[in-house]
Design an enzyme around this catalytic site. Structure first.
Site, PDB file in Angstrom:
ATOM      1  N   LYS A 112      62.306  51.278  41.171  1.00  0.00           N
ATOM      2  CA  LYS A 112      63.429  51.006  40.272  1.00  0.00           C
ATOM      3  C   LYS A 112      62.930  50.079  39.163  1.00  0.00           C
ATOM      4  O   LYS A 112      62.747  48.885  39.382  1.00  0.00           O
ATOM      5  CB  LYS A 112      64.585  50.372  41.037  1.00  0.00           C
ATOM      6  N   LYS A 305      67.540  47.313  46.913  1.00  0.00           N
ATOM      7  CA  LYS A 305      67.157  46.162  46.091  1.00  0.00           C
ATOM      8  C   LYS A 305      66.347  45.186  46.932  1.00  0.00           C
ATOM      9  O   LYS A 305      66.709  44.881  48.070  1.00  0.00           O
ATOM     10  CB  LYS A 305      68.400  45.478  45.535  1.00  0.00           C
TER      11      LYS A 305
END
Length: 660
Positions: A112, A305
């Site tokens: 990401k 995350k």
């Protein structure tokens, strides 16, 4: 003669595109830089002589335009959604386990990128526009600046209409190099990339080494069955895709997926760019449609995350800030510490209950993190060097009014509190409200401290030329401020109603009011003069509860608020907003709906968006209070649940007229 020039221009463009692909996509350049530059200069020379032959896909546009960009807001043709996210591997594994792959496991994994999200629109194979993600419905037009990035093809070689998502970034090495020469250094590479992309002059942008990865189709004029094939097509069209994307099929296991995520996590610091997590996507496009979307994110993708990297620091002081609603928020000022790519010097402490729970006071050594790699937070006390815990003052630090506790927070109830006043002005000028360009928090604070303004109304009566004697204020800046103020008077009434700061009154509630013929100041004012009748009327509007109804009634019976509206009216603001809605569409106003299945020719976000624009309220799951369920092809378990709860079922044909 002109035909020869036209042919030479066409030949040069073809040759330069070939070299661009060799250099940026294949990493196998066939010519030296000076040869490339020589041909670019020749093309620029010819286009200057014969501008009628200069097209939007010309490679020379990658070196900047002579025009200045005004970054106007443009509506996205499809909603640009966010990603759902988790912060631990157990939750990620649980998400994978819930997906019914029907014995055909297919997942893609990619880093990401921590950059600036961008949407590229191609029409007949030519880059038509490039928009930032913005709020998902509207984005800033940064087309001229995106054209300066040599990794972005201006012409695809195929006459196709595409909408693509990507991430603009700058490498760690270039971030450090550029930051050394900036008067005000950026805290991380993401902010620098975003700052460069939003520079007004595209000629300046061309001088910076911006990069881009393209990672998704939003609306493709090409037919793909899997993400694997889509990514391969992106490469063939000349786009730069992340080489670390990996596809896992039925021969793979969840363990292999998790191992690859662990490998990326371990190596993240060695990458040339910053990443803040890993993105997993279902590869099969048919399964994607079956899984569907929420209003916020696709259900077929998940961002894992990284746990916020933490640091240790000393609390030097605790200050108390006052927001526009009067809410008191304690903030810790700490020794500068570098966490997750940014320097942190202060962190929110939320409220008194939180401070008490971690037994925090000035002088303590604390563990600091950036939650989600964004929000600075004090997690815990590591070494206790103080006595007891900090207590939020019982009086407002700004106006000394005794504070009142509501729930977990303290509030200043003084309407004339200076801190409340300046925060209201900042809110009024903010992007989501009146969006008055040039009025940064710093500028507003300066004007307030110098007593030039005391409320948002003063912005429209102040003589800005008085600022000429102050450093940083010259004719051009002052004229820009004045022009921004004048432009704001043309904003729709809905923006004024939002900006004026009625407690808990947001865009969705304003839309419901307008769709129920309460679309002007006079209508709202007249209604609210009879408090009991107004209360019953507002409660009849689906989506408006008792609390917000009372807030609206109180606001339109508040003399200060009414006087503000009157002043704005005299200044020329729009006090009414037309809502074009026919009798048929009125049937949807305030109705709660959910959707399941796929819809021929329409993505689920588009269906949701169009029904919401007619006044309906989208819900992510089926409950007893749902008004109707829209059922498409290959409907899921929501249909069964709706039937059990006697929820009205509507087919695609039933709602198609609302989508046109």
């Amino acid at each position: 003669m002109s035909s020869k020039i036209q042919q030479e221009i066409a030949d040069l463009k073809k040759l330069i595109r070939k070299w661009d692909k060799e250099y940026y996509v294949d990493s196998l350049p066939s010519v030296e830089d000076f040869v490339y530059d020589k041909h670019i200069l020749r093309l620029q020379e010819l286009e200057s002589k014969c501008p009628e032959y200069k097209t939007l896909d010309s490679p020379t546009l990658k070196f900047g335009s002579d025009l200045l960009n005004d970054f106007k807001e443009v509506e996205h043709s499809v909603p640009v959604l966010s990603l759902d996210k988790v912060y631990n591997l157990d939750l990620l594994k649980s998400w994978i386990d819930k997906i019914d792959f029907s014995n055909s496991f297919n997942i893609s994994v990619e880093p990401k990128i921590d950059g600036c999200s961008i949407v590229l629109y191609y029409k007949d194979g030519i880059l038509e526009k490039a928009l930032t993600r913005g709020n998902g419905k509207f984005g800033n037009d940064v087309t001229k600046n995106i054209r300066t990035i040599r990794h972005v093809p201006l012409f695809l070689g195929e006459k196709v209409d595409l909408v693509l998502r990507g991430e603009v970034y700058i490498t760690k090495e270039n971030f450090l190099k550029i930051n050394k020469f900036l008067e005000k250094p950026y805290t991380n590479s993401r902010n620098l990339a975003s700052g460069i992309l939003r520079r007004v002059d595209s000629r300046e942008v061309a001088n910076f080494p911006l990069n881009i990865f393209i990672y998704d189709f939003l609306n493709a004029g090409l037919d793909f069955k899997t993400n694997n094939l889509a990514i391969e097509k992106l490469k063939k069209l000349g786009f730069k895709v992340n080489p670390l994307i990996r596809f896992f099929d039925q021969k793979s296991s969840i363990k292999e997926v998790l191992n690859y995520i662990a490998d990326i996590t371990k190596k993240r610091n060695s990458f040339e760019y910053e990443i803040d997590g890993v993105v997993l996507k279902v590869s099969d496009f048919a399964l994607r449609e079956k899984l569907g979307y929420t209003l916020h994110h696709p259900k077929w993708a998940m961002a894992y995350k990284f746990e916020a990297l933490s640091g240790f620091s000393k609390v030097n002081s605790i200050v108390v800030q006052v927001g526009r609603s009067g809410k008191i928020t304690p903030v810790a000022n700490i020794d500068k510490v570098f966490v997750s790519g940014a320097f942190i010097t202060n962190a929110t402490l939320h409220n008194q209950d939180y401070i008490t729970s971690i037994n925090l006071n000035v002088g303590d050594i604390v563990k600091v993190s950036r939650r989600g790699d964004v929000i600075p937070a004090v997690e815990m006390v590591i070494n206790k060097f103080s006595t007891g815990f900090f207590k939020v003052p019982d009086k407002c630090p700004s106006c000394k009014t005794v504070v009142v506790k509501e729930g977990a927070h303290f509030f200043c109830t003084n309407n004339n509190c200076p801190s409340v006043a300046v925060e209201r002005i900042k809110y009024f000028c903010s992007k989501n409200c009146m969006d008055i360009e040039g009025f940064s928090d710093k500028t507003i604070s300066f004007l307030f401290e110098k007593k030039f303004i005391s409320s948002e109304i003063d912005l429209y009566t102040f003589n800005f030329y008085k600022l000429l004697k102050f450093k940083g204020f010259k004719d051009r800046k002052i004229n820009n401020l004045i022009n921004s103020i004048e432009a704001s008077k043309k904003k729709p009434f809905s923006k004024l109603l939002l900006s004026i700061g009625i407690k808990e009154l947001g865009e969705n509630t304003i839309r419901l009011l307008f769709l129920n013929n309460l679309n002007s100041f006079s209508k709202l004012f007249r209604l609210c003069q009879d408090r009991d009748f107004a209360f019953l009327t507002l409660l009849k509007i689906k989506g408006i509860g008792e609390k917000i109804a009372l807030n609206i009634i109180d606001a339109f019976n508040n003399s200060i608020m009414i006087n503000k509206f009157k002043v704005f009216e005299n200044l020329g603001f729009k006090m009414e907003e037309r809502i074009l809605i026919d009798d048929e569409n009125k049937l949807l106003v305030g109705k709660k709906f959910c959707i399941t299945g796929s819809f021929n020719g329409y993505s689920r976000p588009i269906v949701i968006d169009k029904l919401e624009n007619k006044g309906a309220i989208f819900k992510t799951c089926v409950t007893k209070g749902l008004d109707f369920l829209v059922v498409g092809e290959k409907a899921g378990t929501k249909l069964k649940k709706a039937l059990n709860l006697n929820v009205k079922i509507m087919s695609f044909e039933d709602i198609k007229s609302y989508l046109d």
